[in-house]
Design a protein around this motif. Structure first.
Motif, short mmCIF file in Angstrom:
data_model
loop_
_atom_site.label_atom_id
_atom_site.label_comp_id
_atom_site.label_asym_id
_atom_site.label_seq_id
_atom_site.Cartn_x
_atom_site.Cartn_y
_atom_site.Cartn_z
N ILE A 125 37.30 25.45 83.16
CA ILE A 125 36.72 26.70 82.77
C ILE A 125 37.19 26.81 81.36
N PRO A 126 36.23 26.71 80.23
CA PRO A 126 36.65 26.81 78.98
C PRO A 126 37.46 28.02 78.64
N ASN A 127 38.75 27.51 78.00
CA ASN A 127 39.53 28.47 77.49
C ASN A 127 40.43 29.25 78.53
N LEU A 128 40.26 29.12 79.66
CA LEU A 128 40.95 29.72 80.91
C LEU A 128 42.54 29.44 80.87
N LEU A 129 42.68 28.22 80.60
CA LEU A 129 44.31 27.87 80.68
C LEU A 129 44.97 28.34 79.48
N SER A 144 39.32 43.05 82.27
CA SER A 144 38.08 43.66 83.17
C SER A 144 37.93 45.09 82.55
N LYS A 145 38.89 45.71 81.89
CA LYS A 145 38.84 46.92 81.32
C LYS A 145 38.01 46.94 80.13
N ASP A 146 38.07 45.85 79.25
CA ASP A 146 37.54 45.50 77.91
C ASP A 146 36.10 45.24 77.98
N THR A 147 35.11 46.11 77.97
CA THR A 147 33.61 45.95 77.95
C THR A 147 33.02 45.79 76.76
N SER A 148 33.61 45.61 75.60
CA SER A 148 32.90 45.52 74.28
C SER A 148 32.35 44.14 74.17
N LYS A 149 31.29 44.07 73.35
CA LYS A 149 30.67 42.92 73.16
C LYS A 149 30.89 42.37 71.76
N LEU A 161 32.53 31.02 69.34
CA LEU A 161 31.32 30.84 70.24
C LEU A 161 31.65 31.16 71.55
N MET A 162 32.84 30.64 72.04
CA MET A 162 33.36 30.90 73.49
C MET A 162 33.38 32.42 73.82
N ARG A 163 33.95 33.26 72.95
CA ARG A 163 33.94 34.69 72.98
C ARG A 163 32.58 35.29 73.07
N TYR A 164 31.73 34.62 72.52
CA TYR A 164 30.19 35.04 72.44
C TYR A 164 29.66 34.69 73.85
N LEU A 165 29.99 33.56 74.40
CA LEU A 165 29.55 33.26 75.73
C LEU A 165 30.17 34.05 76.96
N GLY A 166 31.17 34.83 76.41
CA GLY A 166 32.03 35.59 77.49
C GLY A 166 33.10 34.70 78.32
N LEU A 167 33.56 33.73 77.50
CA LEU A 167 34.51 32.81 78.14
C LEU A 167 35.94 33.14 77.77
N TYR A 330 31.42 38.34 87.27
CA TYR A 330 30.12 38.35 86.61
C TYR A 330 29.96 39.79 85.97
N THR A 331 30.21 40.81 86.76
CA THR A 331 30.24 42.01 86.29
C THR A 331 31.02 42.34 84.88
N VAL A 332 32.05 41.93 84.81
CA VAL A 332 32.85 41.83 83.32
C VAL A 332 32.11 40.93 82.31
N TRP A 333 32.02 40.01 82.82
CA TRP A 333 31.12 38.66 81.99
C TRP A 333 29.84 39.36 81.58
N ASN A 334 29.18 39.96 82.42
CA ASN A 334 27.66 40.60 82.00
C ASN A 334 27.76 41.59 81.12
N GLN A 335 28.99 42.63 81.26
CA GLN A 335 28.98 43.46 80.24
C GLN A 335 29.52 43.16 78.81
N GLN A 336 29.93 41.93 78.76
CA GLN A 336 30.50 41.49 77.70
C GLN A 336 29.59 40.48 76.89
N THR A 337 28.58 40.15 77.49
CA THR A 337 27.83 39.09 76.54
C THR A 337 26.42 39.84 76.52
N ASP A 338 25.87 39.12 75.30
CA ASP A 338 24.41 39.48 75.24
C ASP A 338 23.45 39.10 76.30
#
Length: 409
Positions: A125-129, A144-149, A161-167, A330-338
């Motif tokens: 999973i990109p950047n998870l390590l 999960s407390k950071d919901t900013s995009k 690019l990874m930050r934009y993709l929510g990774l 998914y909830t966190v990722w969806n809030q943080q991505t376009d």
């Protein structure tokens, strides 16, 4: 005992001690070789009261590691080729389990191999390590407390690019070597999704805290507690075709005598190559989720991927994608991505060619034979299956009859 100087607490002929490094990053590969040298030197002194070598080591280690805290440095000690050679197509099953936040437990010996498999899987999973700070305890979940995009995107900058993709996706408890003191936590209703490792069979026998899947690295078996979970992560025909190509790339360069030294030094089949392939898979899957969400929100029913005729949701697995939507990740990722993330990353399965029904049956038969460990005894029949795939269904079923007779014999 061979100790030159004995403390009062040394009352036996054998002394067991360990040298431990506490690190805020998973620097196993960077630390392991140096720690081995220092540990041997400490024991060879035969005097555990003399700790100068440990003090010097700590000072030297901190200074040298600061210059190597890069992505490639973090990956030292992991081996994606080893992971895929071990689990073959089921490597993707493990990744899918990780993404839908099921409780996963690895069990077996030796402990070094146990941890290597886990860290190698996490690295897919990109950047998870690089972002495991929040995973050591359920109480450390800050992301999960950071919901900013992201407010900007630089496509030439991979991190941007990874930050934009929510990774990276990250909302699980990760403990590659679970101590007995944490077993009771697994029994509570509040226990978060977890990825665990253990060498203690006592942990695996706790019926009230069994994981969704138990992977025994010694027998190479997957034990699912609930068949429904197993069905969620069943590979699709596109998944199997894609993984078959990857397994072939790994096997082409595999060196049985020394897995750390592949037979070929090409980029194809290397760890960097394999991580890039899985990064493409993860990003494409996330883009497909956003694309499907967009079509549902706009009332459209055509789920064909942009510019293609294939169904991107079906190729990744509708049930698996639905399970991903139910996770907190998914909830966190969806809030943080376009919502239009699929404009940046194409919503398509990375399988380059659409598998036919006949070729998919052939892949499933071949993989099944490998899992049954009868590849050598039915090698002629296995070759017949491969040849029959290009002929058609009649030839394939004749080949299958040959397989059945070989196994029966």
């Amino acid at each position: 005992s061979d100790l030159i100087e004995k403390d009062a607490d040394v009352s036996r002929s054998t002394v067991q001690k360990a040298v431990v490094v506490l690190a805020s990053k998973p620097l196993f590969g960077l630390i392991r070789d140096r720690l081995c040298v220092v540990t041997n030197a400490l024991f060879n002194q035969r005097d555990f009261r003399d700790t100068h070598i440990l003090i010097d080591f700590a000072t030297m280690l901190e200074g040298s590691i600061k210059t190597q805290l890069t992505e490639s440095g973090i990956y030292m000690g992991t081996s994606v080729t080893l992971l895929i050679h071990k689990f073959r197509q089921r490597t993707l099953v493990l990744l899918k389990l990780l993404m839908i936040q099921r409780k996963i437990m690895f069990f077996g010996h030796p402990v070094e191999r146990l941890c290597t498999y886990q860290y190698s899987l996490v690295s897919l999973i990109p950047n998870l390590l690089l972002a495991l700070e929040d995973t050591a305890s359920p109480n450390l979940d800050r992301r999960s407390k950071d919901t900013s995009k992201p407010t900007e995107l630089r496509t030439s900058d991979r991190n941007s690019l990874m930050r934009y993709l929510g990774l990276p996706l990250n909302d699980s408890f990760f403990q590659p070597y679970l101590p007995l003191q944490q077993v009771d936590m697994l029994k509570t209703q509040s226990c978060p999704p977890s990825f665990l490792g253990t060498t203690n069979s006592i942990v695996t026998q706790q019926r009230d805290s069994l994981p969704d899947v138990l992977i025994n690295i010694e027998t190479n078996t997957f034990e699912f507690k609930d068949p429904k979970v197993e069905r969620l992560v069943t590979l699709t025909p596109a998944d199997r075709k894609w993984m078959d190509d990857i397994v072939r790339d790994v096997n082409d360069g595999w060196n049985d005598s020394d897995p750390s030294r592949p037979l070929t030094m090409e980029f194809k089949g290397s760890d960097d190559y394999l991580r890039a392939k899985f990064e493409d898979y993860v990003c494409s899957a996330l883009a497909s989720v956003k694309y499907a969400d967009y079509l549902i929100a706009t009332g459209k029913t055509d789920l064909g991927a942009v510019g293609t005729n294939e169904n991107c949701v079906e190729n990744f697995g509708e049930a698996w994608m639905a399970a991903f939507r139910q996770t907190n990740a998914y909830t966190v990722w969806n809030q943080q991505t376009d919502p239009a993330l699929f404009d940046i990353c194409e919503p398509r399965h990375p399988c380059e060619s659409k598998p036919t029904v006949i070729s998919d049956i052939g892949l499933r038969l071949a993989e099944g034979l490998h899992e049954l460990k009868v590849a050598e005894t039915v090698a002629p029949a296995r070759e017949a299956i491969s040849n029959a795939i290009s002929v058609g269904s009649t030839g394939l079923f004749r080949a299958f009859e040959g397989v059945r007779s070989e196994v029966a014999a």
